[in-house]
Design a protein around this motif. Sequence first.
Motif, PDB file in Angstrom:
ATOM      1  N   ASN A  32      -6.814   4.216   3.934  1.00  0.00           N
ATOM      2  CA  ASN A  32      -5.497   4.744   4.309  1.00  0.00           C
ATOM      3  C   ASN A  32      -5.046   4.209   5.664  1.00  0.00           C
ATOM      4  O   ASN A  32      -3.868   3.882   5.859  1.00  0.00           O
ATOM      5  CB  ASN A  32      -5.529   6.268   4.326  1.00  0.00           C
ATOM      6  CG  ASN A  32      -5.721   6.861   2.945  1.00  0.00           C
ATOM      7  OD1 ASN A  32      -5.398   6.235   1.943  1.00  0.00           O
ATOM      8  ND2 ASN A  32      -6.261   8.072   2.882  1.00  0.00           N
ATOM      9  N   GLY A  33      -5.971   4.124   6.609  1.00  0.00           N
ATOM     10  CA  GLY A  33      -5.619   3.628   7.928  1.00  0.00           C
ATOM     11  C   GLY A  33      -5.165   2.178   7.900  1.00  0.00           C
ATOM     12  O   GLY A  33      -4.174   1.809   8.538  1.00  0.00           O
ATOM     13  N   LEU A  34      -5.868   1.327   7.144  1.00  0.00           N
ATOM     14  CA  LEU A  34      -5.501  -0.086   7.066  1.00  0.00           C
ATOM     15  C   LEU A  34      -4.168  -0.286   6.345  1.00  0.00           C
ATOM     16  O   LEU A  34      -3.347  -1.110   6.749  1.00  0.00           O
ATOM     17  CB  LEU A  34      -6.601  -0.876   6.354  1.00  0.00           C
ATOM     18  CG  LEU A  34      -7.884  -1.113   7.163  1.00  0.00           C
ATOM     19  CD1 LEU A  34      -8.979  -1.691   6.279  1.00  0.00           C
ATOM     20  CD2 LEU A  34      -7.608  -2.049   8.346  1.00  0.00           C
ATOM     21  N   VAL A  35      -3.948   0.479   5.273  1.00  0.00           N
ATOM     22  CA  VAL A  35      -2.685   0.357   4.542  1.00  0.00           C
ATOM     23  C   VAL A  35      -1.518   0.780   5.432  1.00  0.00           C
ATOM     24  O   VAL A  35      -0.481   0.102   5.504  1.00  0.00           O
ATOM     25  CB  VAL A  35      -2.717   1.189   3.247  1.00  0.00           C
ATOM     26  CG1 VAL A  35      -1.319   1.310   2.642  1.00  0.00           C
ATOM     27  CG2 VAL A  35      -3.658   0.552   2.230  1.00  0.00           C
ATOM     28  N   MET A  36      -1.676   1.912   6.111  1.00  0.00           N
ATOM     29  CA  MET A  36      -0.593   2.391   6.970  1.00  0.00           C
ATOM     30  C   MET A  36      -0.374   1.465   8.169  1.00  0.00           C
ATOM     31  O   MET A  36       0.750   1.329   8.662  1.00  0.00           O
ATOM     32  CB  MET A  36      -0.894   3.807   7.454  1.00  0.00           C
ATOM     33  CG  MET A  36      -0.882   4.853   6.338  1.00  0.00           C
ATOM     34  SD  MET A  36       0.656   4.877   5.398  1.00  0.00           S
ATOM     35  CE  MET A  36       1.809   5.360   6.672  1.00  0.00           C
ATOM     36  N   THR A  68      -0.365  -1.674   8.170  1.00  0.00           N
ATOM     37  CA  THR A  68       0.437  -2.832   7.795  1.00  0.00           C
ATOM     38  C   THR A  68       1.929  -2.512   7.709  1.00  0.00           C
ATOM     39  O   THR A  68       2.750  -3.438   7.727  1.00  0.00           O
ATOM     40  CB  THR A  68      -0.011  -3.397   6.436  1.00  0.00           C
ATOM     41  OG1 THR A  68       0.229  -2.430   5.403  1.00  0.00           O
ATOM     42  CG2 THR A  68      -1.486  -3.782   6.465  1.00  0.00           C
ATOM     43  N   GLN A  69       2.296  -1.236   7.621  1.00  0.00           N
ATOM     44  CA  GLN A  69       3.704  -0.895   7.395  1.00  0.00           C
ATOM     45  C   GLN A  69       4.624  -1.324   8.543  1.00  0.00           C
ATOM     46  O   GLN A  69       5.657  -1.948   8.306  1.00  0.00           O
ATOM     47  CB  GLN A  69       3.846   0.602   7.118  1.00  0.00           C
ATOM     48  CG  GLN A  69       3.098   1.081   5.873  1.00  0.00           C
ATOM     49  CD  GLN A  69       3.402   0.261   4.631  1.00  0.00           C
ATOM     50  OE1 GLN A  69       4.549   0.149   4.226  1.00  0.00           O
ATOM     51  NE2 GLN A  69       2.369  -0.313   4.032  1.00  0.00           N
ATOM     52  N   PRO A  70       4.291  -1.023   9.811  1.00  0.00           N
ATOM     53  CA  PRO A  70       5.159  -1.518  10.897  1.00  0.00           C
ATOM     54  C   PRO A  70       5.209  -3.045  10.952  1.00  0.00           C
ATOM     55  O   PRO A  70       6.258  -3.624  11.234  1.00  0.00           O
ATOM     56  CB  PRO A  70       4.522  -0.935  12.168  1.00  0.00           C
ATOM     57  CG  PRO A  70       3.683   0.200  11.695  1.00  0.00           C
ATOM     58  CD  PRO A  70       3.205  -0.183  10.340  1.00  0.00           C
ATOM     59  N   LEU A  71       4.072  -3.693  10.674  1.00  0.00           N
ATOM     60  CA  LEU A  71       4.029  -5.150  10.685  1.00  0.00           C
ATOM     61  C   LEU A  71       4.922  -5.724   9.592  1.00  0.00           C
ATOM     62  O   LEU A  71       5.629  -6.721   9.797  1.00  0.00           O
ATOM     63  CB  LEU A  71       2.590  -5.637  10.494  1.00  0.00           C
ATOM     64  CG  LEU A  71       1.583  -5.192  11.558  1.00  0.00           C
ATOM     65  CD1 LEU A  71       0.164  -5.519  11.107  1.00  0.00           C
ATOM     66  CD2 LEU A  71       1.893  -5.863  12.885  1.00  0.00           C
ATOM     67  N   THR A  80      -5.729   6.546  11.183  1.00  0.00           N
ATOM     68  CA  THR A  80      -4.457   5.869  10.920  1.00  0.00           C
ATOM     69  C   THR A  80      -3.751   5.510  12.225  1.00  0.00           C
ATOM     70  O   THR A  80      -3.238   4.398  12.384  1.00  0.00           O
ATOM     71  CB  THR A  80      -3.546   6.758  10.048  1.00  0.00           C
ATOM     72  OG1 THR A  80      -4.156   6.946   8.766  1.00  0.00           O
ATOM     73  CG2 THR A  80      -2.172   6.130   9.873  1.00  0.00           C
ATOM     74  N   ALA A  81      -3.743   6.453  13.169  1.00  0.00           N
ATOM     75  CA  ALA A  81      -3.098   6.188  14.454  1.00  0.00           C
ATOM     76  C   ALA A  81      -3.803   5.049  15.192  1.00  0.00           C
ATOM     77  O   ALA A  81      -3.145   4.143  15.745  1.00  0.00           O
ATOM     78  CB  ALA A  81      -3.088   7.452  15.310  1.00  0.00           C
ATOM     79  N   LEU A  82      -5.130   5.057  15.207  1.00  0.00           N
ATOM     80  CA  LEU A  82      -5.878   4.027  15.916  1.00  0.00           C
ATOM     81  C   LEU A  82      -5.693   2.651  15.283  1.00  0.00           C
ATOM     82  O   LEU A  82      -5.470   1.649  15.969  1.00  0.00           O
ATOM     83  CB  LEU A  82      -7.360   4.385  15.956  1.00  0.00           C
ATOM     84  CG  LEU A  82      -7.744   5.535  16.899  1.00  0.00           C
ATOM     85  CD1 LEU A  82      -9.206   5.923  16.688  1.00  0.00           C
ATOM     86  CD2 LEU A  82      -7.500   5.154  18.350  1.00  0.00           C
ATOM     87  N   LEU A  83      -5.784   2.595  13.945  1.00  0.00           N
ATOM     88  CA  LEU A  83      -5.653   1.313  13.259  1.00  0.00           C
ATOM     89  C   LEU A  83      -4.216   0.782  13.333  1.00  0.00           C
ATOM     90  O   LEU A  83      -4.002  -0.431  13.376  1.00  0.00           O
ATOM     91  CB  LEU A  83      -6.105   1.452  11.803  1.00  0.00           C
ATOM     92  CG  LEU A  83      -7.616   1.606  11.617  1.00  0.00           C
ATOM     93  CD1 LEU A  83      -7.962   1.955  10.178  1.00  0.00           C
ATOM     94  CD2 LEU A  83      -8.346   0.328  12.047  1.00  0.00           C
ATOM     95  N   THR A  84      -3.243   1.699  13.352  1.00  0.00           N
ATOM     96  CA  THR A  84      -1.857   1.271  13.508  1.00  0.00           C
ATOM     97  C   THR A  84      -1.634   0.651  14.887  1.00  0.00           C
ATOM     98  O   THR A  84      -0.970  -0.388  15.019  1.00  0.00           O
ATOM     99  CB  THR A  84      -0.900   2.455  13.299  1.00  0.00           C
ATOM    100  OG1 THR A  84      -1.058   2.968  11.969  1.00  0.00           O
ATOM    101  CG2 THR A  84       0.551   2.032  13.488  1.00  0.00           C
TER     102      THR A  84
END
Length: 410
Positions: free
Chosen positions: A233-237, A239-242, A362-366
């Motif tokens: 979930n963290g990796l998928v989320m 990618t969204q801003p990118l 999710t916050a950290l990976l984003t």
Amino acid sequence: MKSGHRLGRSFGWLWGAYGTSALGTWLAFGAFPLIAIQALHAGPAEVAALASAGAMVGAAVAVPLGPWVEFRRKRTVLITMDLVRCAALLTLPAAYVLGVLTFLQLLLVSIVVAAADITFRAASGAYLKTLLPAEDLLVANARFESTTWTATVVGPPLGGVAIGLLGPVATVVADAVSHLLSALGIRAMGGHEPPPERREATRMRVADLFDGWRFILADTALRPLFFNTALFNGLVMATQPLLAVLMLGSLGFAPWQYGLAFAVPAIGGLLGSRLARPLVTRFGQHQVLVVSGALRALWPIGLAFLGPGLAGLLLVMGVEFGLVFCCGVFNPVYATYRLERTPADRVARTLSAWAVTAKASTALLTALGGLLGVLLGPRTAIGLAGVLLLATPLLLPARERVVKPGPKVP
């Protein structure tokens, strides 16, 4: 399963409340960044801080609420969290109308809402386990999942229209009202909820804060699933801003095309959630869990090959449709599996720990993805996330296990 899969009046009210709240949430999707940009003239750094810091601090605030929820009547907690979210959100339009809205208030509301969201989810999972027999949990979770994806399809376009006509705070009001209606629906369920098991100590100990994580890490089936879902979930989320920067920037997609690229694939989630129960009936819970969990990791790397024009738009929609379809199958099966393995007196703490970890990762990976996007470019960062996602199936439960409550954790 019961004939016709009727889950009773009480579940009907709970399902209706969930759907109302989900629709309000998706109507207000992206409202906070829009308010920050349009009303407060915030820059990129402030908008990023609103997304990451709000989620991180909200998750930290929710940590002590997991043990607290465990020893309270869950329906009361659900109603309280709905009312807390409603009240917090309503402060924004009030301050906006009065001309006193500040970025600090927006950040504080995001923290309160994030903490209340985590607590609500923990209490709802615990309550669902006491409300329905084990054989009906997959049906219930599949209905929740299909409702989520339906709201995902309908909510953002309607929210965009409302924002265009009435301004950025209009959808915040709608979201607040949805939580109020959800509280009223849960209140209307009626029935008697058995009192929770009394704790031996009247005061919470520091060790109690970590009970959820201790239980998860001690369970040989939940432990790999815990790491899998947090990382996936963290990796998928991340990618969204990118992807937004890539599509709306150098590739030149219009905002409506960007919205369409993610609204249409949500239909895949609706289809997947409706297939979850028949697939489990035919192939078994473990096989569906592992296969759908592995297949969902194959899609995101395709986004690294995104190009401009119609072909690029169709590529995004195809990749997202496949990803969301697999998630639509996986999510209700994994949610049911997790409930079945968790004793009733530990559900709230376990789900709270799970949700806190998901928010924090999710916050950290984003944030890390944003840094890599600056250093390497958004396309390379998206590709790197896609490669890492290919490894996440290794963290799925390797062997089929008899589903029974996990080990006791002192």
